[in-house]
Design a protein around this motif. Structure first.
Motif, PDB file in Angstrom:
ATOM      1  N   VAL A   1     -18.242  33.390  22.227  1.00  0.00           N
ATOM      2  CA  VAL A   1     -16.862  33.827  22.365  1.00  0.00           C
ATOM      3  C   VAL A   1     -16.072  33.503  21.106  1.00  0.00           C
ATOM      4  O   VAL A   1     -16.161  32.393  20.564  1.00  0.00           O
ATOM      5  CB  VAL A   1     -16.204  33.147  23.584  1.00  0.00           C
ATOM      6  CG1 VAL A   1     -14.770  33.622  23.760  1.00  0.00           C
ATOM      7  CG2 VAL A   1     -17.014  33.417  24.847  1.00  0.00           C
ATOM      8  N   TYR A   2     -15.277  34.490  20.668  1.00  0.00           N
ATOM      9  CA  TYR A   2     -14.500  34.298  19.437  1.00  0.00           C
ATOM     10  C   TYR A   2     -13.304  35.233  19.442  1.00  0.00           C
ATOM     11  O   TYR A   2     -13.326  36.300  20.055  1.00  0.00           O
ATOM     12  CB  TYR A   2     -15.376  34.577  18.219  1.00  0.00           C
ATOM     13  CG  TYR A   2     -14.621  34.529  16.900  1.00  0.00           C
ATOM     14  CD1 TYR A   2     -14.131  33.317  16.416  1.00  0.00           C
ATOM     15  CD2 TYR A   2     -14.394  35.677  16.164  1.00  0.00           C
ATOM     16  CE1 TYR A   2     -13.427  33.262  15.217  1.00  0.00           C
ATOM     17  CE2 TYR A   2     -13.695  35.637  14.966  1.00  0.00           C
ATOM     18  CZ  TYR A   2     -13.206  34.428  14.495  1.00  0.00           C
ATOM     19  OH  TYR A   2     -12.501  34.386  13.327  1.00  0.00           O
TER      20      TYR A   2
ATOM     21  N   ILE B   1     -18.366  31.796  12.538  1.00  0.00           N
ATOM     22  CA  ILE B   1     -18.759  33.188  12.800  1.00  0.00           C
ATOM     23  C   ILE B   1     -19.223  33.870  11.519  1.00  0.00           C
ATOM     24  O   ILE B   1     -20.198  34.641  11.525  1.00  0.00           O
ATOM     25  CB  ILE B   1     -17.599  33.956  13.449  1.00  0.00           C
ATOM     26  CG1 ILE B   1     -17.218  33.318  14.794  1.00  0.00           C
ATOM     27  CG2 ILE B   1     -17.946  35.424  13.622  1.00  0.00           C
ATOM     28  CD1 ILE B   1     -18.342  33.276  15.805  1.00  0.00           C
ATOM     29  N   HIS B   2     -18.558  33.581  10.417  1.00  0.00           N
ATOM     30  CA  HIS B   2     -18.962  34.152   9.119  1.00  0.00           C
ATOM     31  C   HIS B   2     -20.409  33.775   8.796  1.00  0.00           C
ATOM     32  O   HIS B   2     -21.206  34.636   8.392  1.00  0.00           O
ATOM     33  CB  HIS B   2     -18.028  33.658   8.022  1.00  0.00           C
ATOM     34  CG  HIS B   2     -18.475  34.007   6.639  1.00  0.00           C
ATOM     35  ND1 HIS B   2     -18.368  35.285   6.113  1.00  0.00           N
ATOM     36  CD2 HIS B   2     -19.056  33.247   5.663  1.00  0.00           C
ATOM     37  CE1 HIS B   2     -18.863  35.305   4.887  1.00  0.00           C
ATOM     38  NE2 HIS B   2     -19.280  34.081   4.584  1.00  0.00           N
ATOM     39  N   PHE B   3     -20.752  32.504   8.977  1.00  0.00           N
ATOM     40  CA  PHE B   3     -22.126  32.062   8.695  1.00  0.00           C
ATOM     41  C   PHE B   3     -23.125  32.736   9.641  1.00  0.00           C
ATOM     42  O   PHE B   3     -24.227  33.114   9.229  1.00  0.00           O
ATOM     43  CB  PHE B   3     -22.233  30.547   8.816  1.00  0.00           C
ATOM     44  CG  PHE B   3     -21.522  29.791   7.722  1.00  0.00           C
ATOM     45  CD1 PHE B   3     -21.662  30.176   6.393  1.00  0.00           C
ATOM     46  CD2 PHE B   3     -20.716  28.703   8.022  1.00  0.00           C
ATOM     47  CE1 PHE B   3     -21.005  29.480   5.380  1.00  0.00           C
ATOM     48  CE2 PHE B   3     -20.052  28.008   7.021  1.00  0.00           C
ATOM     49  CZ  PHE B   3     -20.203  28.395   5.690  1.00  0.00           C
ATOM     50  N   LEU B   4     -22.741  32.901  10.908  1.00  0.00           N
ATOM     51  CA  LEU B   4     -23.634  33.554  11.857  1.00  0.00           C
ATOM     52  C   LEU B   4     -23.823  35.032  11.518  1.00  0.00           C
ATOM     53  O   LEU B   4     -24.905  35.597  11.725  1.00  0.00           O
ATOM     54  CB  LEU B   4     -23.095  33.407  13.277  1.00  0.00           C
ATOM     55  CG  LEU B   4     -23.084  31.986  13.851  1.00  0.00           C
ATOM     56  CD1 LEU B   4     -22.444  31.973  15.234  1.00  0.00           C
ATOM     57  CD2 LEU B   4     -24.489  31.397  13.909  1.00  0.00           C
ATOM     58  N   LYS B   5     -22.786  35.644  10.972  1.00  0.00           N
ATOM     59  CA  LYS B   5     -22.912  37.034  10.519  1.00  0.00           C
ATOM     60  C   LYS B   5     -23.811  37.123   9.296  1.00  0.00           C
ATOM     61  O   LYS B   5     -24.616  38.061   9.175  1.00  0.00           O
ATOM     62  CB  LYS B   5     -21.531  37.615  10.200  1.00  0.00           C
ATOM     63  CG  LYS B   5     -20.695  37.928  11.423  1.00  0.00           C
ATOM     64  CD  LYS B   5     -19.341  38.508  11.029  1.00  0.00           C
ATOM     65  CE  LYS B   5     -18.520  38.905  12.248  1.00  0.00           C
ATOM     66  NZ  LYS B   5     -17.196  39.454  11.871  1.00  0.00           N
TER      67      LYS B   5
ATOM     68  N   SER C   1     -22.499  40.070  15.256  1.00  0.00           N
ATOM     69  CA  SER C   1     -21.686  41.107  14.626  1.00  0.00           C
ATOM     70  C   SER C   1     -20.421  41.255  15.450  1.00  0.00           C
ATOM     71  O   SER C   1     -20.312  40.696  16.553  1.00  0.00           O
ATOM     72  CB  SER C   1     -22.435  42.440  14.577  1.00  0.00           C
ATOM     73  OG  SER C   1     -22.649  42.927  15.894  1.00  0.00           O
ATOM     74  N   ASP C   2     -19.462  41.997  14.953  1.00  0.00           N
ATOM     75  CA  ASP C   2     -18.234  42.209  15.718  1.00  0.00           C
ATOM     76  C   ASP C   2     -18.533  42.889  17.051  1.00  0.00           C
ATOM     77  O   ASP C   2     -17.795  42.707  18.028  1.00  0.00           O
ATOM     78  CB  ASP C   2     -17.248  43.063  14.919  1.00  0.00           C
ATOM     79  CG  ASP C   2     -16.696  42.318  13.715  1.00  0.00           C
ATOM     80  OD1 ASP C   2     -16.676  41.071  13.745  1.00  0.00           O
ATOM     81  OD2 ASP C   2     -16.293  42.978  12.739  1.00  0.00           O
ATOM     82  N   GLU C   3     -19.610  43.651  17.095  1.00  0.00           N
ATOM     83  CA  GLU C   3     -19.936  44.414  18.300  1.00  0.00           C
ATOM     84  C   GLU C   3     -20.566  43.563  19.397  1.00  0.00           C
ATOM     85  O   GLU C   3     -20.443  43.881  20.582  1.00  0.00           O
ATOM     86  CB  GLU C   3     -20.883  45.571  17.957  1.00  0.00           C
ATOM     87  CG  GLU C   3     -20.236  46.698  17.164  1.00  0.00           C
ATOM     88  CD  GLU C   3     -19.905  46.306  15.733  1.00  0.00           C
ATOM     89  OE1 GLU C   3     -20.675  45.506  15.152  1.00  0.00           O
ATOM     90  OE2 GLU C   3     -18.873  46.773  15.213  1.00  0.00           O
ATOM     91  N   ASN C   4     -21.280  42.500  19.034  1.00  0.00           N
ATOM     92  CA  ASN C   4     -21.955  41.737  20.092  1.00  0.00           C
ATOM     93  C   ASN C   4     -21.330  40.383  20.394  1.00  0.00           C
ATOM     94  O   ASN C   4     -21.887  39.590  21.155  1.00  0.00           O
ATOM     95  CB  ASN C   4     -23.455  41.588  19.801  1.00  0.00           C
ATOM     96  CG  ASN C   4     -23.746  40.731  18.572  1.00  0.00           C
ATOM     97  OD1 ASN C   4     -22.875  40.036  18.060  1.00  0.00           O
ATOM     98  ND2 ASN C   4     -24.985  40.779  18.104  1.00  0.00           N
ATOM     99  N   LEU C   5     -20.155  40.106  19.828  1.00  0.00           N
ATOM    100  CA  LEU C   5     -19.404  38.914  20.207  1.00  0.00           C
ATOM    101  C   LEU C   5     -18.556  39.209  21.439  1.00  0.00           C
ATOM    102  O   LEU C   5     -18.116  40.340  21.652  1.00  0.00           O
ATOM    103  CB  LEU C   5     -18.479  38.478  19.070  1.00  0.00           C
ATOM    104  CG  LEU C   5     -19.125  37.845  17.840  1.00  0.00           C
ATOM    105  CD1 LEU C   5     -18.097  37.737  16.720  1.00  0.00           C
ATOM    106  CD2 LEU C   5     -19.709  36.484  18.167  1.00  0.00           C
TER     107      LEU C   5
ATOM    108  N   ALA D   1     -22.800  26.383  12.918  1.00  0.00           N
ATOM    109  CA  ALA D   1     -23.547  27.645  12.866  1.00  0.00           C
ATOM    110  C   ALA D   1     -25.047  27.393  12.927  1.00  0.00           C
ATOM    111  O   ALA D   1     -25.783  28.084  13.657  1.00  0.00           O
ATOM    112  CB  ALA D   1     -23.179  28.415  11.598  1.00  0.00           C
ATOM    113  N   ASP D   2     -25.518  26.409  12.178  1.00  0.00           N
ATOM    114  CA  ASP D   2     -26.955  26.090  12.189  1.00  0.00           C
ATOM    115  C   ASP D   2     -27.405  25.633  13.579  1.00  0.00           C
ATOM    116  O   ASP D   2     -28.512  25.948  14.014  1.00  0.00           O
ATOM    117  CB  ASP D   2     -27.266  25.000  11.163  1.00  0.00           C
ATOM    118  CG  ASP D   2     -27.206  25.515   9.729  1.00  0.00           C
ATOM    119  OD1 ASP D   2     -27.239  26.745   9.533  1.00  0.00           O
ATOM    120  OD2 ASP D   2     -27.119  24.678   8.805  1.00  0.00           O
ATOM    121  N   SER D   3     -26.542  24.895  14.272  1.00  0.00           N
ATOM    122  CA  SER D   3     -26.889  24.440  15.613  1.00  0.00           C
ATOM    123  C   SER D   3     -26.975  25.618  16.578  1.00  0.00           C
ATOM    124  O   SER D   3     -27.897  25.691  17.406  1.00  0.00           O
ATOM    125  CB  SER D   3     -25.862  23.422  16.110  1.00  0.00           C
ATOM    126  OG  SER D   3     -26.221  22.947  17.389  1.00  0.00           O
TER     127      SER D   3
END
Length: 327
Positions: free
Chosen positions: A19-20, A46-50, A56-60, A303-305
């Motif tokens: 969630v974001y 979120i940037h690191f996960l992208k 992506s914006d579509e699957n958050l 993000a790594d976690s």
């Protein structure tokens, strides 16, 4: 009869249980840079996960803003009015800010509850939230809204089959806000692992803690992880809850200016995995919120976690999304 709330919404099956909302990230004419909390931390996660092509914006899952009616499930009208008129501030302590600033800190993580409904034996993550020093009528410690309390009360009131909850609070600070809110509520089991030498030192709130683990200055990985695993297993064996809210503060990181502990990045990743595995073995849905963490590098660690939890099959295990849609 409950009031109508926009906090519950159907989640498309293509979404990951993460969630974001861009409003998690707070700016105020550059003054936010003077504060010890990195108010852009959540967006950086979120940037690191992208960058890793995981989200992506579509699957958050896009968080929704809580209304006054939603907030009144927990907060008093007096408290909310004090926030709105700008005479009380608990994020920047004594510095006054316009009401719009506070409303960027609303309980945006609430749609995570839909993730919990859609994933009865899995986990979900809000990249923000975890304001564990705020109670129904009092803020503090950079926390303006009692999001943990609100999440649990919404679940109790509106989700069939959820009547007990466990809060596992592993932020470096005592979670006195939700402890005060659930002091006499036997439906909520609280485990809190914290540095007892630092803020808030709330002796009254400690009475609500069922598993209290008080750490000393400079506690390192080996001792810390042993205690987390031991007490997490013990807590979940003592009461098998219908849901777990996991407050995963990264202010336990070595060098954090406010946490006073000495946990490595690898220790934080291992900690999160331990908690999620304990929940998974018992088939208990778990919601993780990211809470405190006052170094620039904490966003990368979070993000790594999250990536590790995915690799271990503990979130988004099917590789495509969060699972079936909750209507």
């Amino acid at each position: 009869i409950f009031h109508h709330s926009e906090l519950f919404a159907s989640i498309p099956p293509t979404c990951l249980p993460i969630v974001y909302h861009p409003n998690y990230n707070i700016t105020f004419m550059g003054l936010e840079k003077l504060h010890p909390f990195d108010s852009g931390k959540w967006g950086k996660v979120i940037h690191f996960l992208k960058e890793e092509q995981f989200v992506s914006d579509e699957n958050l899952v896009e968080a929704r803003e809580a209304s006054d009616e939603d907030l009144l499930v927990v907060h008093t009208k007096r408290y909310l009015n004090r926030l709105k008129v700008g005479i009380y501030c608990c994020f920047f302590c004594s510095t006054l800010k316009p009401p719009v600033f506070f409303h960027q800190l609303l309980v945006y993580f609430m749609p995570s509850l839909r993730c919990l409904e859609a994933l009865p034996e899995s986990g979900s993550v809000s990249s923000g939230g975890g304001f564990h020093h705020c109670s129904s009528d009092k803020g503090g410690g950079f926390c303006a809204y009692a999001d943990i309390t609100l999440a649990i009360r919404f679940l109790f009131d509106r989700v069939e089959g959820v009547s007990t909850a466990t809060i596992i609070d592993l932020d470096a600070h005592q979670g006195n806000g939700h402890e005060r809110d659930f002091l006499d509520d036997r439906r909520v089991f609280i485990m809190d692992v914290y540095n007892h030498n630092i803020y808030p030192g709330d002796g009254f709130a400690k009475r609500a803690i069922k598993r209290k683990v008080e750490l000393e200055w400079g506690t390192e990985d080996s001792e810390y992880l042993q205690k987390v695993e031991l007490h997490c297993e013990g807590a979940l064996n003592e009461l098998r809850p219908d849901v777990i809210v996991y407050n995963a503060g990264t202010d336990i990181l070595d060098g954090d200016p406010l946490g006073g502990l000495s946990i490595s990045p690898q220790g934080i990743i291992r900690r999160d995995e331990l908690v999620f595995r304990a929940a998974r073995r018992r088939g208990i849905p778990i919601l993780m919120v990211t809470s405190g963490g006052y170094q620039k590098k904490t966003a990368r660690i979070i993000a790594d976690s999250i990536l590790n939890l995915h690799l271990q099959g503990l979130i988004g295990a099917d590789g495509s999304g969060s699972g079936p849609s909750a209507e």
